[in-house]
Scaffold this active site. Structure first.
Site, PDB file in Angstrom:
ATOM      1  N   CYS A   1      33.324  22.228  -1.875  1.00 42.55           N
ATOM      2  CA  CYS A   1      34.114  21.128  -2.441  1.00 42.55           C
ATOM      3  C   CYS A   1      33.352  20.024  -3.148  1.00 42.55           C
ATOM      4  O   CYS A   1      33.347  18.875  -2.702  1.00 42.55           O
ATOM      5  CB  CYS A   1      34.929  20.463  -1.329  1.00 42.55           C
ATOM      6  SG  CYS A   1      35.773  21.602  -0.276  1.00 42.55           S
TER       7      CYS A   1
ATOM      8  N   CYS B   1      35.275  31.231  -6.413  1.00 39.19           N
ATOM      9  CA  CYS B   1      35.976  29.951  -6.282  1.00 39.19           C
ATOM     10  C   CYS B   1      35.597  29.118  -7.498  1.00 39.19           C
ATOM     11  O   CYS B   1      34.421  28.870  -7.737  1.00 39.19           O
ATOM     12  CB  CYS B   1      35.542  29.263  -4.990  1.00 39.19           C
ATOM     13  SG  CYS B   1      36.254  27.606  -4.799  1.00 39.19           S
TER      14      CYS B   1
ATOM     15  N   CYS C   1      37.141  14.179   0.589  1.00 37.37           N
ATOM     16  CA  CYS C   1      36.679  15.153  -0.404  1.00 37.37           C
ATOM     17  C   CYS C   1      35.562  14.588  -1.280  1.00 37.37           C
ATOM     18  O   CYS C   1      35.665  13.475  -1.801  1.00 37.37           O
ATOM     19  CB  CYS C   1      37.856  15.579  -1.268  1.00 37.37           C
ATOM     20  SG  CYS C   1      37.425  16.849  -2.474  1.00 37.37           S
TER      21      CYS C   1
ATOM     22  N   CYS D   1      41.284  12.068  -2.445  1.00 39.05           N
ATOM     23  CA  CYS D   1      41.435  12.346  -1.007  1.00 39.05           C
ATOM     24  C   CYS D   1      40.225  11.782  -0.243  1.00 39.05           C
ATOM     25  O   CYS D   1      39.088  11.888  -0.697  1.00 39.05           O
ATOM     26  CB  CYS D   1      41.559  13.849  -0.759  1.00 39.05           C
ATOM     27  SG  CYS D   1      43.032  14.556  -1.530  1.00 39.05           S
TER      28      CYS D   1
ATOM     29  N   GLU E   1      31.199  23.281 -10.710  1.00 36.77           N
ATOM     30  CA  GLU E   1      30.625  24.210  -9.740  1.00 36.77           C
ATOM     31  C   GLU E   1      31.516  25.416  -9.553  1.00 36.77           C
ATOM     32  O   GLU E   1      32.734  25.296  -9.584  1.00 36.77           O
ATOM     33  CB  GLU E   1      30.550  23.540  -8.361  1.00 36.77           C
ATOM     34  CG  GLU E   1      29.650  22.380  -8.264  1.00 36.77           C
ATOM     35  CD  GLU E   1      29.798  21.708  -6.897  1.00 36.77           C
ATOM     36  OE1 GLU E   1      30.185  22.369  -5.930  1.00 36.77           O
ATOM     37  OE2 GLU E   1      29.514  20.511  -6.837  1.00 36.77           O
TER      38      GLU E   1
ATOM     39  N   CYS F   1      37.778  14.737 -10.133  1.00 35.44           N
ATOM     40  CA  CYS F   1      39.157  14.802  -9.665  1.00 35.44           C
ATOM     41  C   CYS F   1      39.727  13.398  -9.604  1.00 35.44           C
ATOM     42  O   CYS F   1      39.020  12.436  -9.339  1.00 35.44           O
ATOM     43  CB  CYS F   1      39.189  15.449  -8.270  1.00 35.44           C
ATOM     44  SG  CYS F   1      40.859  15.801  -7.686  1.00 35.44           S
TER      45      CYS F   1
HETATM   46  N1  SAH Z   1      42.856  19.873  -5.485  1.00 34.99           N
HETATM   47  C1  SAH Z   1      43.180  21.113  -4.858  1.00 34.99           C
HETATM   48  C2  SAH Z   1      42.064  22.144  -4.845  1.00 34.99           C
HETATM   49  C3  SAH Z   1      40.657  21.717  -4.590  1.00 34.99           C
HETATM   50  S1  SAH Z   1      40.090  21.362  -2.960  1.00 34.99           S
HETATM   51  C4  SAH Z   1      43.694  20.867  -3.461  1.00 34.99           C
HETATM   52  O1  SAH Z   1      43.688  19.731  -3.031  1.00 34.99           O
HETATM   53  O2  SAH Z   1      44.130  21.805  -2.813  1.00 34.99           O
HETATM   54  C5  SAH Z   1      40.111  22.857  -2.048  1.00 34.99           C
HETATM   55  C6  SAH Z   1      40.409  22.630  -0.582  1.00 34.99           C
HETATM   56  O3  SAH Z   1      39.299  22.047   0.118  1.00 34.99           O
HETATM   57  C7  SAH Z   1      41.586  21.706  -0.364  1.00 34.99           C
HETATM   58  O4  SAH Z   1      42.406  22.209   0.655  1.00 34.99           O
HETATM   59  C8  SAH Z   1      40.872  20.436   0.072  1.00 34.99           C
HETATM   60  O5  SAH Z   1      41.742  19.589   0.738  1.00 34.99           O
HETATM   61  C9  SAH Z   1      39.758  20.993   0.917  1.00 34.99           C
HETATM   62  N2  SAH Z   1      38.670  20.037   1.198  1.00 34.99           N
HETATM   63  C10 SAH Z   1      38.161  19.083   0.416  1.00 34.99           C
HETATM   64  N3  SAH Z   1      37.198  18.383   1.045  1.00 34.99           N
HETATM   65  C11 SAH Z   1      37.082  18.918   2.264  1.00 34.99           C
HETATM   66  C12 SAH Z   1      36.263  18.626   3.409  1.00 34.99           C
HETATM   67  N4  SAH Z   1      35.358  17.638   3.374  1.00 34.99           N
HETATM   68  N5  SAH Z   1      36.427  19.407   4.485  1.00 34.99           N
HETATM   69  C13 SAH Z   1      37.331  20.419   4.501  1.00 34.99           C
HETATM   70  N6  SAH Z   1      38.118  20.726   3.489  1.00 34.99           N
HETATM   71  C14 SAH Z   1      38.010  19.979   2.383  1.00 34.99           C
END
Ligand code: SAH
Length: 344
Positions: A331, A103, A117, A114, A90, A110
């Site tokens: 995300c 973006c 995410c 997390c 995406e 991934c």
């Molecule tokens: N892997 C990298 C980049 C991708 S995620 C990283 O972790 O930074 C981009 C951003 O979106 C990261 O800060 C991630 O923690 C955040 N993110 C992911 N899921 C989210 C959610 N459900 N709500 C808010 N931020 C989120």
């Protein structure tokens, strides 16, 4: 077949040299890549015979549009692109006051897992090549016909888990013979792969390093992010301090707020204490809720309170504007839905 977008300028020049082409051809071809050419006829200033010969070895359609959605609220455009091998990624085009920003994804899926995410939940396909990252910028810009001056590697994937291709992509994106984006206009976001952060600092690329912190201490961070079990926050913050020492550049901390988990006043106090004196900026993110999963978005009041506490302690802090909330712009949400639809 190789993807022409995977090649650096020097590699394009070497290929053309081997084909017996004059030196100026490399500049022409690379310029077309910068313009996001999606097929050979687009390269109008090349002789048809050369295009034909190139097309026997190289492809230009490594990224094919699968779905495009436009937000009715703010005009944000999200595309799902199909890669050669059927993987999906995406990319999102956002309009800001200062212009357009893309973006982009660094991996199809991934491995970081997390808790909050969506990207992790649809599984891991593979890392992207530099050309697949580049095309998300140049092809998307060409498709929409808008000038794109900013890029953030904050889509699906952990960019530092795809280190070599990421660095190659940034050099290609920056090359003035191609797209020529200034690296000061690029942000790379990481969940905190400390060893790779140290290497990345030493590459000397003037991009902004964003670090997904999301917690004021190791205990909370480990609940949210498996990577926190690998490196402590002390180690992570030290890598950030080193980044600033070596590059003189400010680090951005991403902090998504989850109700009752990391958004309490004492968490803000603790965070302020941990990052005091750093050349840093905190970007608070009103979290996007996943359909399943116990984490809830913080209230508007909690977000403001958190912001006020940081600001009162001299920390630079902003709240991220939400864009594209009606098109699953956040995300990995769209990829996840499309992957799920595949399985149906
Ligand atoms: N892997 C990298 C980049 C991708 S995620 C990283 O972790 O930074 C981009 C951003 O979106 C990261 O800060 C991630 O923690 C955040 N993110 C992911 N899921 C989210 C959610 N459900 N709500 C808010 N931020 C989120």
């Amino acid at each position: 077949m190789r993807d022409l977008y995977d090649l650096t300028y020097d590699e394009v020049a070497a290929e053309l040299g081997r084909m017996g082409e004059p030196a100026f051809r490399a500049g022409q071809v690379y310029q077309w890549l910068g313009r996001g050419a999606g097929d050979w006829p687009a390269m109008t200033n090349l002789p048809a015979s050369l295009r034909e010969r190139l097309s026997r070895t190289f492809r230009l359609d490594g990224l094919r549009l699968s779905e495009r959605r436009v937000s009715a609220i703010d005009g944000t455009i999200k595309c799902a692109f199909l890669l050669q091998d059927g993987n999906l990624v995406e990319s999102v085009l956002m309009r800001y006051r200062h212009g357009y920003s893309i973006c982009l994804s660094s991996q199809a899926g991934c491995r970081m897992g997390c808790a909050f995410c969506a990207s992790a939940r649809a599984g891991f396909g593979r890392s992207l090549t530099s050309g697949e990252m580049l095309q998300q910028v140049v092809r998307f810009a060409a498709m929409e016909g808008v000038p794109v001056h900013h890029a953030v590697v904050m889509g699906i994937g952990e960019p530092l888990d795809n280190y070599t291709e990421l660095v190659r992509f940034l050099r290609c994106l920056n090359d003035p013979r191609g797209f020529g984006m200034g690296l000061r206009h690029v942000s790379v976001s990481t969940c905190g792969l400390v060893d790779k952060m140290i290497d990345f600092t030493d590459e000397g690329l003037p991009v902004t390093l964003s670090v997904s912190l999301h917690a004021p201490n190791d205990g909370i961070r480990r609940r949210l992010m498996p990577i926190a079990a690998r490196w402590t926050m002390d180690e992570l913050l030290e890598a950030c301090r080193r980044h600033t020492r070596v590059t003189g550049r400010r680090v951005t901390f991403e902090y998504a707020l989850f109700d009752g988990v990391n958004d309490r006043p004492e968490h803000a106090e603790e965070l302020a204490e941990r990052i005091r004196g750093m050349l840093a900026h905190v970007n608070l993110i009103p979290a996007n809720e996943l359909e399943s999963g116990g984490l809830k978005q913080s209230s508007g009041n909690a977000v403001r309170r958190f912001q006020d506490i940081l600001a009162a302690r001299g920390i630079q802090v902003t709240v991220r504007r939400e864009l594209g909330s009606d098109i699953m712009a956040a995300c990995g949400q769209l990829r996840r839905r499309l992957e799920e639809a595949k399985d149906d």
